[in-house]
Design an enzyme around this catalytic site. Structure first.
Site, mmCIF file in Angstrom:
data_model
loop_
_atom_site.group_PDB
_atom_site.id
_atom_site.type_symbol
_atom_site.label_atom_id
_atom_site.label_comp_id
_atom_site.label_asym_id
_atom_site.label_seq_id
_atom_site.Cartn_x
_atom_site.Cartn_y
_atom_site.Cartn_z
ATOM 1 N N PRO A 288 -7.660 13.771 3.960
ATOM 2 C CG PRO A 288 -5.428 13.388 4.528
ATOM 3 C CD PRO A 288 -6.824 13.336 5.080
ATOM 4 N NE ARG A 290 -6.336 17.925 -5.260
ATOM 5 C CZ ARG A 290 -7.079 17.931 -6.366
ATOM 6 N NH1 ARG A 290 -6.531 17.672 -7.533
ATOM 7 N NH2 ARG A 290 -8.373 18.206 -6.321
ATOM 8 C CB CYS A 356 -14.139 10.729 -31.702
ATOM 9 S SG CYS A 356 -13.216 9.470 -32.580
ATOM 10 C CD GLU A 357 -16.374 13.984 -26.855
ATOM 11 O OE1 GLU A 357 -16.570 15.211 -26.809
ATOM 12 O OE2 GLU A 357 -17.271 13.127 -26.806
ATOM 13 C CE1 TYR A 385 -10.673 12.899 -5.882
ATOM 14 C CE2 TYR A 385 -8.781 14.351 -5.608
ATOM 15 C CZ TYR A 385 -9.903 13.740 -5.087
ATOM 16 O OH TYR A 385 -10.247 13.943 -3.775
#
Ligand code: LLP
Length: 422
Positions: A288, A290, A356-357, A385
């Site tokens: 495990p 997460r 800038c996306e 994550y």
């Protein structure tokens, strides 16, 4: 996430008001609760009862050395997928006999390093990898303990990017070739075949795919036995899902309907498969990631600006996809809450970063209590994550990481400076 809670409309991490930490350490800031991490680990590990097992923490979820040390001290094993992760696991104090080395593309030097460090198992994912492991072990005059990762073609019913157990995914050895793969492995010099590995995906919220996989494992082991092959070890992978929506409730916070179904607890996941796997008499390892760290961490960010384009309202924060990639990459949902609740009035906004996306957002069309510049927001359930997927894109130094234990605070990674960009 019981260690993040509101007290008089002010969000605390364990005993510390988060705003105090923001004043001292700035934003964006990753904040972890030590006690939540330990509690999460223990709830999984204790669900095994007296069954011979190892709970291997999957380093990829969060590989901060201090967090690793904490889990090593608790007696966890480690699931690593690169030489770098193996290096960190050993440095943190995980014993090699509790380390499994997985991964679909191990390089020769990584295999050599793992063998030299005497990890418990190399989890092989192809015929060619088996051959390479055998050659390296022969050259080093050692024996490689190997488990075979089998792809059972079972749908984890998760996001397509984190589903790994279907034949259309790159992972593992196709179940129809599994028997041959075991025979092949057994024929190789300097290889000891010890076990079978499965990992069908991540953020799995229901028990059914795990139960199906456990049944597959039992049936496959019976076939192996019929053909005279005996193994002693099952590595059942990771993948237990966590609750992202409504992680914290407060009367000022909008009740989220995103994936509002209940999420099975890790202990329930273990309980659902253990009786099936026990039939094999094998030791059972889990990986495990997460479920150990996700709800033990948050990303704290400051509101820079609010604005309206057409009929859309934007809240621009100082954290973006470089600090937390999950919303941009998987359209993942993280509850976002004000660190101090100042109003019960909410509005629908996009919470976006400074990158800038157009794909740089933390949340879209989200009901958020009304905010203004300098207000501080907490992006919840960001312990897994999160930091591991940060980047320097747009030449942005990485955030600091802080570990809270009761009323004690420890900087477990300094905020990067411009020098770190060079
Ligand atoms: N074992 C293996 C072989 C894995 O590939 C993974 C995760 C785990 C264990 C741990 O799975 P967990 O218990 O954490 O679900 N970046 C994605 C998740 C990628 C998972 C990759 N493999 C996300 O942010 O959702």
């Amino acid at each position: 996430m019981r260690y993040f809670l509101y007290k008089e409309n002010e969000l605390l991490c364990e005993d510390i008001p988060i705003l105090e930490l923001v004043e001292e350490y700035g934003t964006p800031l990753y904040l972890y609760s030590r006690n939540q991490i330990v509690e999460n680990y223990k709830s999984i590990d204790s669900a095994f009862g007296s069954t011979d097992h190892v709970t291997c923490y999957a380093l990829k979820a969060n590989s901060n050395l201090h967090i690793l040390k904490l889990l090593a001290e608790e007696g966890a094993g480690a699931d690593v997928v690169s030489a770098g992760e193996l290096f960190l696991a050993l440095k943190a104090g995980f014993p090699p006999e509790k380390i499994a080395f997985a991964g679909v593309g191990k390089r020769e030097d990584e295999i050599e390093y793992a063998l030299a460090q005497k990890v418990f198992s190399l989890n092989a994912e192809s015929h060619q990898e088996l051959q390479l492991i055998s050659r390296v072990a022969l050259r080093l005059n050692t024996t490689a303990r190997v488990s075979l990762r089998i792809n059972p073609d079972i749908d984890a019913q998760s996001h397509p990017y984190i589903t790994t157990g279907l034949h259309s995914n790159k992972f593992g050895i196709d179940s129809s070739q599994a028997l041959d793969a075991f025979r092949h492995a057994l024929s190789l010099p300097s290889v000891e075949v010890i076990g079978l590995h499965t990992h069908i995906g991540s953020q799995i919220t229901k028990t059914e795919p795990f139960i199906e996989t456990a049944k597959f494992v039992v049936q496959f082991l019976a076939k192996l036995h019929e053909s005279g092959v005996r193994i002693s070890h099952i590595d059942f992978g990771g993948g237990f899902g966590v609750q992202y929506a409504n992680a914290i409730r407060h009367e000022a916070l909008h009740v989220e309907d995103h994936g509002s179904g209940s999420v099975t607890s890790p202990a329930e996941f273990v309980a659902s498969v253990l009786p099936i796997l026990q039939e094999t008499g094998c030791s059972v390892w889990l990986e495990p990631g997460r479920s150990v760290v996700a709800d033990a961490g948050i990303l704290v960010t400051k509101v820079l600006y609010t604005k309206e384009n057409g009929n859309k309202k934007f809240v621009v924060t100082d954290a973006g996809m470089t600090d937390l990639l999950r919303p941009s990459l998987y359209n993942a949902h993280h509850q976002i809450v004000p660190v101090r609740i100042e109003t019960y009035e909410s509005e629908k906004v996009d919470i976006v970063g400074p990158i800038c996306e157009t794909g740089d957002f933390l949340a879209r069309d989200r009901m958020l209590t009304k905010v203004k510049p300098n207000d501080v927001l907490a992006v919840l359930t960001a312990g897994a994550y999160g930091f591991v997927n940060t980047s320097h894109y747009n030449a942005r130094p990485r955030p600091a990481e802080i570990l809270v234990n009761g009323d004690r605070v420890r900087v477990i990674r300094q905020r990067e400076t411009f020098e770190d960009l060079v």
